[in-house]
Design an enzyme around this catalytic site. Structure first.
Site, short mmCIF file in Angstrom:
data_model
loop_
_atom_site.label_atom_id
_atom_site.label_comp_id
_atom_site.label_asym_id
_atom_site.label_seq_id
_atom_site.Cartn_x
_atom_site.Cartn_y
_atom_site.Cartn_z
N ALA A 12 18.05 128.15 36.14
CA ALA A 12 16.78 128.23 36.86
C ALA A 12 15.90 127.00 36.68
CB ALA A 12 16.01 129.47 36.41
N GLY A 13 16.20 126.19 35.67
CA GLY A 13 15.30 125.08 35.34
C GLY A 13 15.39 123.93 36.35
N ARG A 17 13.92 116.04 32.78
CA ARG A 17 14.39 114.74 32.29
C ARG A 17 15.36 114.06 33.25
NH1 ARG A 17 15.71 117.75 26.69
NH2 ARG A 17 15.69 119.48 28.18
N TYR A 104 24.81 127.93 29.44
CA TYR A 104 23.81 127.12 30.13
C TYR A 104 24.48 126.36 31.27
CZ TYR A 104 20.56 127.89 26.20
OH TYR A 104 19.73 128.45 25.27
N ASP A 106 23.95 123.61 32.44
CA ASP A 106 24.02 122.14 32.31
C ASP A 106 25.06 121.73 31.28
OD1 ASP A 106 22.76 122.86 29.95
OD2 ASP A 106 21.08 121.49 30.16
N GLY A 143 18.91 121.93 19.34
CA GLY A 143 18.40 122.82 18.31
C GLY A 143 19.27 122.68 17.05
N ASN A 390 36.52 103.37 74.19
CA ASN A 390 36.59 104.84 74.33
C ASN A 390 35.25 105.46 74.69
OD1 ASN A 390 35.61 104.10 71.77
ND2 ASN A 390 36.13 106.10 70.93
N SER A 409 47.86 90.52 72.64
CA SER A 409 46.67 90.31 71.83
C SER A 409 45.41 90.27 72.66
CB SER A 409 46.79 88.99 71.07
OG SER A 409 47.86 89.10 70.16
N ARG A 444 43.59 89.22 83.86
CA ARG A 444 42.75 88.15 83.31
C ARG A 444 42.64 87.05 84.35
NH1 ARG A 444 47.68 86.83 79.42
NH2 ARG A 444 48.80 85.40 80.76
C1 UD1 Z 1 18.83 124.16 24.77
C2 UD1 Z 1 18.63 124.93 23.45
C3 UD1 Z 1 19.00 123.99 22.30
C4 UD1 Z 1 20.43 123.51 22.46
C5 UD1 Z 1 20.64 122.86 23.82
C6 UD1 Z 1 22.12 122.66 24.03
C7 UD1 Z 1 16.81 126.51 23.84
C8 UD1 Z 1 15.40 126.83 23.60
N1 UD1 Z 1 17.25 125.36 23.34
O1 UD1 Z 1 17.89 123.11 24.80
O2 UD1 Z 1 18.87 124.69 21.06
O3 UD1 Z 1 20.72 122.60 21.42
O4 UD1 Z 1 20.18 123.71 24.88
O5 UD1 Z 1 22.36 121.95 25.22
O6 UD1 Z 1 17.51 127.29 24.45
N2 UD1 Z 1 16.78 127.38 32.01
C9 UD1 Z 1 16.44 128.48 32.77
N3 UD1 Z 1 15.16 128.94 32.73
C10 UD1 Z 1 14.19 128.36 31.98
C11 UD1 Z 1 14.54 127.25 31.20
C12 UD1 Z 1 15.84 126.78 31.23
O7 UD1 Z 1 17.30 129.05 33.47
O8 UD1 Z 1 13.06 128.86 32.01
C13 UD1 Z 1 18.16 126.88 32.06
C14 UD1 Z 1 18.24 125.45 32.57
O9 UD1 Z 1 18.42 125.43 33.98
C15 UD1 Z 1 19.48 124.90 31.83
C16 UD1 Z 1 19.56 125.75 30.56
O10 UD1 Z 1 18.70 126.85 30.77
O11 UD1 Z 1 20.66 125.07 32.57
C17 UD1 Z 1 19.14 124.99 29.32
O12 UD1 Z 1 17.81 124.53 29.44
P1 UD1 Z 1 17.34 123.13 28.86
O13 UD1 Z 1 15.91 122.96 29.17
O14 UD1 Z 1 18.27 122.06 29.26
O15 UD1 Z 1 17.49 123.39 27.26
P2 UD1 Z 1 17.56 122.25 26.13
O16 UD1 Z 1 16.21 121.68 25.93
O17 UD1 Z 1 18.66 121.33 26.43
CA CA Z 2 20.06 121.11 28.14
#
Ligand code: UD1
Ligand code: CA
Length: 461
Positions: A12-13, A17, A104, A106, A143, A390, A409, A444
């Site tokens: 959802a994020g 960055r 996650y 990502d 983390g 064409n 040619s 020609r």
């Molecule tokens: C997170 C972890 C961190 C870990 C790292 C590993 C938390 C608080 N921290 O940090 O401990 O080391 O991943 O990669 O979880 N997302 C949502 N909704 C939100 C926020 C985020 O769906 O409200 C999703 C984002 O789209 C993303 C994933 O959660 O796919 C991770 O979010 P991100 O902000 O990248 O977490 P990090 O700061 O990397």
């Molecule tokens: Ca991340």
């Protein structure tokens, strides 16, 4: 697995960055959206009906990028942290029972074997959950895993909230979890945004469950590169390189020679036969299949195309949605733009462009030509500088050239037009009328000779 498994993927994020207008999971690495990689891995654990994606930022686009029917979506309309994403899922999932795997969106590199390891780490202990960890040289941004004197996991502290001593810990939380569903959902509402970011951290569940008397296991992977999360474009490039390297390695182990493999870009669905040689800086994209014993010249790009065995592609050639039959040649410097069919043994040479053109077996267009919307028979010779006109400014028209014809040619074939089998077109012709089979067409201006004209001119000066 004895109890049902539900997979939740957080997507959802925005990914601040990334500095992008596009949601992070819609960026691509290794030829796929980040979210696609994660969902493919999720599919090895559970059927689509048990996979849920938490969407929020650009949810319509993210939903559209998920092409597996049956996968469920959960809206997190405001993104207040990874824990908040699970709070948003509670209504839908808190009665699901069994186990909950959280991924996650990502984190695209993780392999199914690793997730199975994580799940069995939870199952084989009596822990209520297991988190995936890795010891990293530089865990900045991740983390950190907190343990007590006996080595039991007691919590995870985020970069922004950690004390200097905690930030010196090199064991990092990789963001992949397996929980028993019942205690997890019982405690999800205990999360509080009491941290500098004012977010609900999913990572706080470790401490919450630990305090409630539940054990948390850690499953440590040896190579943290497998579970890298992507937060910015530099990490996107690192992960792209790792995914590309995986694909290229697979191909090499299957008998394909890849010269300077670190320069090759090969999409995941591409197949290449044995003994084919791929020269440096090649891109092979989309659903391309390449047969055995081919050569793909340096810096060429082949997209969504089929190349049979023994096809030779010279350097700097661009091929899109085309089929080349056995032993066909294209390039160097050719462009087979779209929907072309090059029959066995035909040659398309340098600076020749083809569009929606079929060219028959053994035919040749060796230099400098544009052949668009053309049907060209076998054993035809297309001279240098031949152009099919064409397009009349409004409509596209077809050119037909019969088998064995010879186009001199610098000929201009104004379509619609047909050149019959075995016909011969004199060089420099502009043709607007059909050419019957076996005839000669010359269109020609006649050549004029004035004997002595040049000498007289010189003498006058
Ligand atoms: C997170 C972890 C961190 C870990 C790292 C590993 C938390 C608080 N921290 O940090 O401990 O080391 O991943 O990669 O979880 N997302 C949502 N909704 C939100 C926020 C985020 O769906 O409200 C999703 C984002 O789209 C993303 C994933 O959660 O796919 C991770 O979010 P991100 O902000 O990248 O977490 P990090 O700061 O990397
Ligand atoms: Ca991340």
């Amino acid at each position: 697995m004895e109890t049902p498994l539900t997979v939740v993927v957080l997507a959802a994020g925005l990914g601040t960055r990334m500095k992008s207008r596009k949601a992070k999971v819609l960026h691509r690495a290794g030829g796929r959206y980040l979210i696609e990689h994660v969902l493919r891995t999720a599919r090895t654990l559970a059927p689509p009906e048990r996979i849920f994606v938490v969407v929020g930022h650009q949810s319509a686009e993210v939903r559209a990028a998920v092409d597996t029917p049956g996968i469920g979506f959960i809206e997190q309309s405001e993104q207040k942290g990874t824990g908040h994403a699970l709070m948003a899922a509670a209504d839908t999932l808190s009665n699901s029972g069994g186990r909950l795997v959280i991924l996650y969106g990502d984190c695209p590199l993780v392999r199914p074997e690793t997730l199975e390891g994580l799940i069995s780490a939870q199952q084989s202990s009596d822990a209520s959950g297991a988190i995936l960890t890795a010891v990293m040289d530089d865990p900045t941004g991740y983390g950190r895993v907190l343990r007590d004197g006996d080595g039991n996991v007691t919590g995870v502290v985020e970069q922004r909230a950690g004390t200097p001593e905690q930030l010196a810990i090199r064991e990092a939380n990789m963001g992949l979890y397996c929980y028993r569903a019942a205690p997890f959902w019982r405690h999800i509402q205990d999360l509080r945004p009491d941290n500098p970011a004012r977010e609900y951290y999913l990572t706080d569940m470790v401490e919450i469950l630990h305090r409630a008397g539940h054990g948390i296991a850690a499953f440590r992977v040896d190579d943290p590169r497998e579970v890298l999360g992507i937060n910015d474009r530099e990490e996107l490039a690192v992960v792209d390189r790792l995914l590309r390297a995986r694909k290229v390695r697979e191909l090499m182990l299957a008998g394909v020679t890849i010269e300077k493999p670190e320069t090759a870009t090969v999409d995941p669905d591409v197949t290449i036969g044995m003994d084919t040689i791929v020269e440096p800086f090649v891109q092979i994209l989309g659903h391309t299949t390449i047969g055995e014993n081919c050569r793909i010249g340096a810096c060429s790009i082949v997209q969504d195309s089929e190349l049979a065995d023994e096809v030779e592609v010279g350097p700097f050639t661009i091929i899109g949605t085309s089929r080349l039959e056995r032993g066909a040649h294209a390039g160097p410097y050719a462009r087979l733009r779209m929907e072309n069919h090059v029959a066995a043994g035909a040659h398309i040479g340098n600076f020749v462009e083809l569009k929606k053109t079929r060219i028959g077996a053994g035919s040749k267009a060796m230099h400098l030509a544009y052949l668009g919307d053309a049907e060209i028979g076998p054993r035809v010779n297309i001279g240098a500088g031949t152009i099919t006109c064409n397009y009349d400014g409004t409509l596209k028209h077809k050119t037909r050239i019969g088998s064995g014809a010879f186009i001199g040619s610098n000929s201009t074939l104004v379509a619609p037009i047909e050149v019959g089998d075995g016909a011969y077109v004199g060089a420099g012709s502009v043709l607007t009328k059909p050419v019957p089979p076996d005839s000669l067409a010359v269109g020609r201006a006649h050549q004029i000779i004035k004997e002595g004209w040049a000498r007289k001119r010189r003498e006058r000066k």
